[in-house]
Design a protein around this motif. Structure first.
Motif, PDB file in Angstrom:
ATOM      1  N   MET A  44       0.855  -1.173   0.000  1.00  0.00           N
ATOM      2  CA  MET A  44       0.000   0.000   0.000  1.00  0.00           C
ATOM      3  C   MET A  44       0.895   1.228   0.000  1.00  0.00           C
ATOM      4  N   LYS A  45       0.613   2.116  -0.902  1.00  0.00           N
ATOM      5  CA  LYS A  45       1.419   3.318  -1.025  1.00  0.00           C
ATOM      6  C   LYS A  45       0.814   4.447  -0.209  1.00  0.00           C
ATOM      7  N   SER A  46       1.582   5.510  -0.042  1.00  0.00           N
ATOM      8  CA  SER A  46       1.181   6.638   0.793  1.00  0.00           C
ATOM      9  C   SER A  46      -0.172   7.219   0.360  1.00  0.00           C
ATOM     10  N   LYS A  47      -0.361   7.398  -0.928  1.00  0.00           N
ATOM     11  CA  LYS A  47      -1.622   7.966  -1.410  1.00  0.00           C
ATOM     12  C   LYS A  47      -2.806   7.062  -1.088  1.00  0.00           C
ATOM     13  N   GLU A  48      -2.587   5.751  -1.163  1.00  0.00           N
ATOM     14  CA  GLU A  48      -3.649   4.802  -0.839  1.00  0.00           C
ATOM     15  C   GLU A  48      -4.009   4.852   0.640  1.00  0.00           C
ATOM     16  N   VAL A  49      -2.990   4.975   1.499  1.00  0.00           N
ATOM     17  CA  VAL A  49      -3.237   5.088   2.946  1.00  0.00           C
ATOM     18  C   VAL A  49      -4.024   6.360   3.237  1.00  0.00           C
ATOM     19  N   ILE A  50      -3.617   7.446   2.623  1.00  0.00           N
ATOM     20  CA  ILE A  50      -4.276   8.734   2.852  1.00  0.00           C
ATOM     21  C   ILE A  50      -5.734   8.677   2.395  1.00  0.00           C
ATOM     22  N   SER A  51      -5.991   8.112   1.241  1.00  0.00           N
ATOM     23  CA  SER A  51      -7.377   8.049   0.763  1.00  0.00           C
ATOM     24  C   SER A  51      -8.222   7.113   1.621  1.00  0.00           C
ATOM     25  N   ALA A  52      -7.642   5.992   2.093  1.00  0.00           N
ATOM     26  CA  ALA A  52      -8.382   5.078   2.967  1.00  0.00           C
ATOM     27  C   ALA A  52      -8.722   5.749   4.294  1.00  0.00           C
ATOM     28  N   LEU A  53      -7.756   6.445   4.870  1.00  0.00           N
ATOM     29  CA  LEU A  53      -8.009   7.132   6.143  1.00  0.00           C
ATOM     30  C   LEU A  53      -8.999   8.278   5.985  1.00  0.00           C
ATOM     31  N   SER A  54      -8.887   9.030   4.907  1.00  0.00           N
ATOM     32  CA  SER A  54      -9.808  10.151   4.711  1.00  0.00           C
ATOM     33  C   SER A  54     -11.237   9.639   4.538  1.00  0.00           C
ATOM     34  N   GLY A  55     -11.396   8.481   3.908  1.00  0.00           N
ATOM     35  CA  GLY A  55     -12.730   7.898   3.769  1.00  0.00           C
ATOM     36  C   GLY A  55     -13.285   7.410   5.086  1.00  0.00           C
TER      37      GLY A  55
END
Length: 96
Positions: free
Chosen positions: A1-12
């Protein structure tokens, strides 16, 4: 999982904007880094512990020319996963 994926998962999950999540993760990383530089360990409940360990000096051999050289001691960050993380990983292994 890349940084952008982590950020989008957490923001959701948290109903935050990507910018807010990015700032929060940056602040968390900075706080953990500061504590590690002070020599303290950081424990996050149900996640794990970050700490600093000292690697002793050692002699290493260059495989190409056979020359020996001394590697000086250094401090390295170490992460030890908590029980909750270990149990989740164990369940993943059992399901495979």
């Amino acid at each position: 999982m890349k940084s952008k994926e982590v950020i989008s998962a957490l923001s959701g999950r948290m109903n935050w904007t990507s910018k807010e999540v990015t700032e929060m993760l940056s602040a968390l990383g900075s706080a953990i880094g500061t504590k590690l530089m002070e020599g303290d360990s950081v424990y996050l409940a149900s996640f794990g512990q970050f700490e600093v360990r000292k690697k002793m000096e050692r002699i290493s051999v260059n495989p190409v020319n056979g020359k020996r050289y001394l590697v000086p001691p250094k401090l390295v960050p170490v992460f030890k996963p908590g029980v909750t993380v270990k149990n989740r990983l164990k369940k993943l292994e059992e399901n495979e």
